[in-house]
Scaffold this motif. Structure first.
Motif, PDB file in Angstrom:
ATOM      1  N   LYS A 329      48.647  44.683  48.688  1.00 28.26           N
ATOM      2  CA  LYS A 329      47.699  43.947  49.520  1.00 28.26           C
ATOM      3  C   LYS A 329      46.557  43.361  48.704  1.00 28.26           C
ATOM      4  O   LYS A 329      46.076  42.259  48.988  1.00 28.26           O
ATOM      5  CB  LYS A 329      47.131  44.893  50.590  1.00 28.26           C
ATOM      6  N   GLU A 330      46.139  44.065  47.661  1.00 26.09           N
ATOM      7  CA  GLU A 330      44.913  43.722  46.949  1.00 26.09           C
ATOM      8  C   GLU A 330      45.085  42.643  45.891  1.00 26.09           C
ATOM      9  O   GLU A 330      44.192  41.806  45.704  1.00 26.09           O
ATOM     10  CB  GLU A 330      44.341  44.993  46.294  1.00 26.09           C
ATOM     11  N   LEU A 331      46.197  42.650  45.153  1.00 28.12           N
ATOM     12  CA  LEU A 331      46.304  41.831  43.947  1.00 28.12           C
ATOM     13  C   LEU A 331      45.975  40.362  44.192  1.00 28.12           C
ATOM     14  O   LEU A 331      45.200  39.761  43.445  1.00 28.12           O
ATOM     15  CB  LEU A 331      47.700  41.951  43.337  1.00 28.12           C
ATOM     16  N   LEU A 332      46.538  39.764  45.226  1.00 26.98           N
ATOM     17  CA  LEU A 332      46.332  38.335  45.500  1.00 26.98           C
ATOM     18  C   LEU A 332      45.498  38.116  46.759  1.00 26.98           C
ATOM     19  O   LEU A 332      45.562  37.054  47.384  1.00 26.98           O
ATOM     20  CB  LEU A 332      47.679  37.616  45.647  1.00 26.98           C
ATOM     21  N   GLN A 333      44.710  39.099  47.123  1.00 23.68           N
ATOM     22  CA  GLN A 333      43.939  38.993  48.361  1.00 23.68           C
ATOM     23  C   GLN A 333      42.967  37.822  48.325  1.00 23.68           C
ATOM     24  O   GLN A 333      42.751  37.154  49.346  1.00 23.68           O
ATOM     25  CB  GLN A 333      43.183  40.295  48.627  1.00 23.68           C
ATOM     26  N   GLU A 335      43.516  35.029  47.139  1.00 19.92           N
ATOM     27  CA  GLU A 335      44.298  33.820  47.415  1.00 19.92           C
ATOM     28  C   GLU A 335      44.883  33.827  48.829  1.00 19.92           C
ATOM     29  O   GLU A 335      45.527  32.860  49.241  1.00 19.92           O
ATOM     30  CB  GLU A 335      45.432  33.687  46.407  1.00 19.92           C
ATOM     31  N   GLY A 336      44.713  34.949  49.553  1.00 19.59           N
ATOM     32  CA  GLY A 336      45.229  35.039  50.916  1.00 19.59           C
ATOM     33  C   GLY A 336      46.678  35.447  51.006  1.00 19.59           C
ATOM     34  O   GLY A 336      47.325  35.218  52.033  1.00 19.59           O
ATOM     35  N   HIS A 337      47.218  36.069  49.955  1.00 15.38           N
ATOM     36  CA  HIS A 337      48.621  36.470  49.960  1.00 15.38           C
ATOM     37  C   HIS A 337      48.782  37.948  49.632  1.00 15.38           C
ATOM     38  O   HIS A 337      47.928  38.560  48.983  1.00 15.38           O
ATOM     39  CB  HIS A 337      49.414  35.661  48.928  1.00 15.38           C
ATOM     40  N   THR A 338      49.907  38.499  50.074  1.00 17.20           N
ATOM     41  CA  THR A 338      50.359  39.810  49.620  1.00 17.20           C
ATOM     42  C   THR A 338      51.488  39.586  48.613  1.00 17.20           C
ATOM     43  O   THR A 338      51.972  38.466  48.441  1.00 17.20           O
ATOM     44  CB  THR A 338      50.898  40.648  50.790  1.00 17.20           C
ATOM     45  N   VAL A 339      51.902  40.671  47.954  1.00 17.76           N
ATOM     46  CA  VAL A 339      53.090  40.589  47.093  1.00 17.76           C
ATOM     47  C   VAL A 339      54.130  41.553  47.616  1.00 17.76           C
ATOM     48  O   VAL A 339      53.821  42.552  48.274  1.00 17.76           O
ATOM     49  CB  VAL A 339      52.760  40.900  45.609  1.00 17.76           C
ATOM     50  N   GLY A 340      55.384  41.265  47.312  1.00 13.72           N
ATOM     51  CA  GLY A 340      56.487  42.041  47.842  1.00 13.72           C
ATOM     52  C   GLY A 340      56.600  43.423  47.244  1.00 13.72           C
ATOM     53  O   GLY A 340      56.137  43.693  46.130  1.00 13.72           O
ATOM     54  N   ARG A 341      57.269  44.317  47.978  1.00 12.94           N
ATOM     55  CA  ARG A 341      57.463  45.695  47.544  1.00 12.94           C
ATOM     56  C   ARG A 341      58.658  45.804  46.595  1.00 12.94           C
ATOM     57  O   ARG A 341      58.532  46.313  45.485  1.00 12.94           O
ATOM     58  CB  ARG A 341      57.683  46.581  48.773  1.00 12.94           C
ATOM     59  N   LEU A 342      59.816  45.329  47.014  1.00 10.67           N
ATOM     60  CA  LEU A 342      61.025  45.446  46.206  1.00 10.67           C
ATOM     61  C   LEU A 342      61.078  44.418  45.092  1.00 10.67           C
ATOM     62  O   LEU A 342      61.743  44.633  44.078  1.00 10.67           O
ATOM     63  CB  LEU A 342      62.277  45.307  47.086  1.00 10.67           C
ATOM     64  N   ASP A 343      60.393  43.322  45.274  1.00 13.01           N
ATOM     65  CA  ASP A 343      60.308  42.298  44.241  1.00 13.01           C
ATOM     66  C   ASP A 343      58.956  41.613  44.394  1.00 13.01           C
ATOM     67  O   ASP A 343      58.751  40.821  45.317  1.00 13.01           O
ATOM     68  CB  ASP A 343      61.446  41.285  44.371  1.00 13.01           C
ATOM     69  N   SER A 344      58.054  41.937  43.503  1.00  7.28           N
ATOM     70  CA  SER A 344      56.670  41.487  43.648  1.00  7.28           C
ATOM     71  C   SER A 344      56.441  40.058  43.192  1.00  7.28           C
ATOM     72  O   SER A 344      55.304  39.588  43.193  1.00  7.28           O
ATOM     73  CB  SER A 344      55.737  42.443  42.892  1.00  7.28           C
ATOM     74  N   LEU A 349      52.409  36.458  53.788  1.00  9.21           N
ATOM     75  CA  LEU A 349      51.232  35.910  54.472  1.00  9.21           C
ATOM     76  C   LEU A 349      50.954  36.759  55.697  1.00  9.21           C
ATOM     77  O   LEU A 349      51.716  36.732  56.666  1.00  9.21           O
ATOM     78  CB  LEU A 349      51.482  34.453  54.882  1.00  9.21           C
ATOM     79  N   ASP A 350      49.880  37.541  55.657  1.00  7.67           N
ATOM     80  CA  ASP A 350      49.543  38.438  56.755  1.00  7.67           C
ATOM     81  C   ASP A 350      48.699  37.745  57.811  1.00  7.67           C
ATOM     82  O   ASP A 350      48.087  36.700  57.566  1.00  7.67           O
ATOM     83  CB  ASP A 350      48.766  39.651  56.235  1.00  7.67           C
ATOM     84  N   ASN A 353      43.625  38.806  56.376  1.00 11.17           N
ATOM     85  CA  ASN A 353      43.518  39.040  54.940  1.00 11.17           C
ATOM     86  C   ASN A 353      42.992  40.444  54.655  1.00 11.17           C
ATOM     87  O   ASN A 353      43.270  41.024  53.602  1.00 11.17           O
ATOM     88  CB  ASN A 353      42.595  37.996  54.302  1.00 11.17           C
ATOM     89  N   ALA A 354      42.273  41.021  55.601  1.00 11.76           N
ATOM     90  CA  ALA A 354      41.748  42.370  55.440  1.00 11.76           C
ATOM     91  C   ALA A 354      42.855  43.395  55.673  1.00 11.76           C
ATOM     92  O   ALA A 354      43.936  43.072  56.185  1.00 11.76           O
ATOM     93  CB  ALA A 354      40.601  42.600  56.420  1.00 11.76           C
ATOM     94  N   GLY A 355      42.572  44.630  55.301  1.00 14.17           N
ATOM     95  CA  GLY A 355      43.539  45.698  55.524  1.00 14.17           C
ATOM     96  C   GLY A 355      43.947  46.367  54.225  1.00 14.17           C
ATOM     97  O   GLY A 355      43.589  45.926  53.127  1.00 14.17           O
ATOM     98  N   ASP A 356      44.716  47.459  54.384  1.00 19.74           N
ATOM     99  CA  ASP A 356      45.098  48.219  53.197  1.00 19.74           C
ATOM    100  C   ASP A 356      46.590  48.195  52.919  1.00 19.74           C
ATOM    101  O   ASP A 356      47.070  48.880  52.022  1.00 19.74           O
ATOM    102  CB  ASP A 356      44.624  49.675  53.326  1.00 19.74           C
ATOM    103  N   ARG A 357      47.372  47.425  53.704  1.00 20.20           N
ATOM    104  CA  ARG A 357      48.794  47.254  53.402  1.00 20.20           C
ATOM    105  C   ARG A 357      49.284  45.973  54.076  1.00 20.20           C
ATOM    106  O   ARG A 357      48.673  45.466  55.019  1.00 20.20           O
ATOM    107  CB  ARG A 357      49.617  48.460  53.853  1.00 20.20           C
ATOM    108  N   TYR A 358      50.417  45.462  53.592  1.00 21.80           N
ATOM    109  CA  TYR A 358      50.921  44.191  54.127  1.00 21.80           C
ATOM    110  C   TYR A 358      51.551  44.350  55.508  1.00 21.80           C
ATOM    111  O   TYR A 358      51.882  45.460  55.939  1.00 21.80           O
ATOM    112  CB  TYR A 358      51.915  43.557  53.160  1.00 21.80           C
ATOM    113  N   ASP A 359      51.725  43.218  56.205  1.00 24.65           N
ATOM    114  CA  ASP A 359      52.332  43.225  57.534  1.00 24.65           C
ATOM    115  C   ASP A 359      53.854  43.330  57.463  1.00 24.65           C
ATOM    116  O   ASP A 359      54.483  43.890  58.365  1.00 24.65           O
ATOM    117  CB  ASP A 359      51.981  41.929  58.293  1.00 24.65           C
ATOM    118  N   TYR A 360      54.459  42.781  56.421  1.00 20.67           N
ATOM    119  CA  TYR A 360      55.925  42.763  56.318  1.00 20.67           C
ATOM    120  C   TYR A 360      56.303  42.634  54.843  1.00 20.67           C
ATOM    121  O   TYR A 360      55.531  42.113  54.036  1.00 20.67           O
ATOM    122  CB  TYR A 360      56.515  41.596  57.116  1.00 20.67           C
TER     123      TYR A 360
END
Length: 498
Positions: A329-333, A335-344, A349-350, A353-360
């Motif tokens: 959630k934090e790395l590209l916050q 820029e308004g983006h999250t990064v993927g879990r299995l392939d970052s 796009l959540d 922009n706030a929060g401590d984990r991505y939506d999907y």
């Protein structure tokens, strides 16, 4: 109401009761069937003819009655005279409720789904020839465990949860492989298992189960993006937050979030430095917990922040060990983006922009987009497997029994007892779920005795969990499997001994 009217209704009611009751019809799976066709593919400039069989094979219970049926797809080269020297590879995906479509249409088979060179979905959906397939050097069978793909329990008296657990999974799949190898007359052949993600837990356990209970000795096991395999080494556990720092560095490098002096370096060169720092300085610092000296805490926070592309305060706020969910959630916050879990490499796009984990998970959504239509079209329309069953890309296998997971130890014991058995680990640098440095760490624990080191091999790739979705890594990773197979087959007559 008149007596005549009453009698008429009574007769009608009696007739309805005595009519044969129509049994409810269920979507079912044939328990033992095979549909075969032939094709050709050009691999490394050589035309390879092959036969492909898709079908089902029973799963037998303790009383030798059919309890379930597993769907599989089997590719075998047809211009081979002597199959005693022809390797066979049994391929599993993970989950543990994931179908075998990922490595089937994404990795090693003669067919590959149509995607972009970086692994993103494109239309029209479908499959094409895979010029990097390992079919030139080995036959391959892709297996769907119970409730994945088209595989199902077929006996209503059997509780499907009997199949859902680390050890139950290994036990029935070992029996299924025994039956398959016998039916295909492949007992003399060199044998290999390949598993991805939870599939690495599965094949590690199978290596021991096949060897100790079925007297089937393997030449190789390939662990693609491995889990911790239930191992509990003396140091940090596999996939701990401490071991993720090299993955954080790789992801920050990919997204150009590092300080310029680090960003300008080659990735693998940088990762070697971060790996050394993780083992030599970062983990020892974390062991002191809240008793670390203030100046040392600040020094570690500064270095971790540099390597991970984060602020020092963010690292300090997480007591020097940043959880992966917070990192995504934090790395590209900004820029308004999250990064993927299995392939970052993938961005999400959540809603906020706030929060401590991505939506999907951005990467998995993208992969489902391409794989689901490809596997359904290929099996049903091209190979002719007719069924009204849903292909379970992800099937329900819960509750899953994780107790007594000794699969890593079973693999280590199998290697110790079988001098022919080799193991290769393949990992993507941008995999945040089963990160590459934890995979190295698992391999180090398997090779805790120096006698095993020459039979262990690690390969890393500039992609994620499914490194083969990137075209460049598809070629390289298949070539590594090809080399691994060829190098792990002993010369004729060479004894298996220390």
């Amino acid at each position: 109401m008149s007596p005549l009217r009453l009698r008429g209704l009574s007769v009608l009611w009696l007739c309805l009761v005595l009519l044969p009751t129509a049994h409810a019809q269920k979507r079912t799976l044939p328990v033992d069937t095979a549909i075969t066709s032939t094709d050709r593919v050009t691999v490394k400039g050589e035309e390879v003819p092959y036969r492909v069989t898709t079908g089902t094979q029973p799963v037998y219970g303790d009383d030798d009655t059919v309890n379930a049926a597993l769907h599989y797809t089997y590719y075998e080269r047809t211009d081979v005279d002597d199959r005693s020297r022809r390797p066979i590879v049994v391929s599993f995906n993970g989950g543990p409720g994931s179908g075998s479509l990922w490595m089937h249409l994404g990795y090693t088979s003669p067919k590959h789904l149509t995607i972009s060179s970086e692994g993103y979905p494109v239309q029209p959906y479908g499959v094409e020839d895979n010029p990097h397939s390992i079919i030139d050097v080995a036959d391959i069978v892709y297996v769907n465990p119970v409730n994945t793909g088209f595989s199902r329990v077929v006996d209503d008296e059997v509780d499907e949860e009997e199949y859902f657990g680390v050890n139950a999974d290994v036990e029935y799949l070992a029996d299924w492989i025994d039956t398959f190898v016998s039916r295909q007359e492949r007992w003399p052949s060199p044998k290999y298992l390949i598993g991805e993600s939870y599939g690495t837990t599965r094949v590690s356990g199978l290596a021991g189960e096949l060897q100790n209970r079925h007297w089937m000795y393997l030449n190789g096991v390939i662990l693609v993006s491995p889990t911790g395999l239930g191992m509990e080494p003396a140091g940090p556990s596999p996939r701990s937050e401490a071991l993720k720092l090299p993955y954080y560095a790789a992801t920050a490098w990919y997204h150009e979030q590092l300080p310029q002096d680090l960003q300008s370096r080659d990735l693998t060169d940088l990762l070697a430095e971060v790996e050394d720092y993780t083992v030599e300085e970062y983990i020892p610092a974390l062991t002191r917990g809240g008793f670390i000296a203030d100046d040392r805490r600040q020094e570690v926070a500064q270095q971790v922040a540099r390597y991970a592309g984060l602020s020092e305060q963010f690292v300090l706020d997480h007591n020097l060990a940043v959880p992966a969910s917070a990192y995504w959630k934090e790395l590209l916050q900004d820029e308004g983006h999250t990064v993927g879990r299995l392939d970052s490499r993938y961005k999400g796009l959540d809603v906020k922009n706030a929060g401590d984990r991505y939506d999907y998970p951005a990467e998995l959504t993208s992969w489902n987009h391409a794989f689901a239509p490809a596997i359904n079209h290929y099996l049903r329309s091209e190979l002719g497997f007719e069924t009204d069953l849903k292909y379970n890309v992800f099937g329900s296998v819960y509750p899953w029994d994780d107790e007594n997971n000794d699969t890593g130890e079973h693999l280590r014991q199998a290697m110790a007892q079988n001098p022919y058995l080799h193991v290769m680990v393949q990992s993507g640098y941008y995999d945040g779920a089963t990160d590459y440095f934890s995979a190295k760490y698992v391999m180090w624990q398997l090779g805790s005795r120096s006698h095993l080191r020459d039979r262990l091999r690690f390969e890393g790739y500039r992609s994620g969990h499914m490194m083969y979705l990137r075209e460049e890594d598809l070629a390289t990773s298949n070539q590594h499997i090809r080399e691994f197979i060829q190098e792990s087959i002993p010369e004729a007559g060479m004894p298996a001994k220390y």
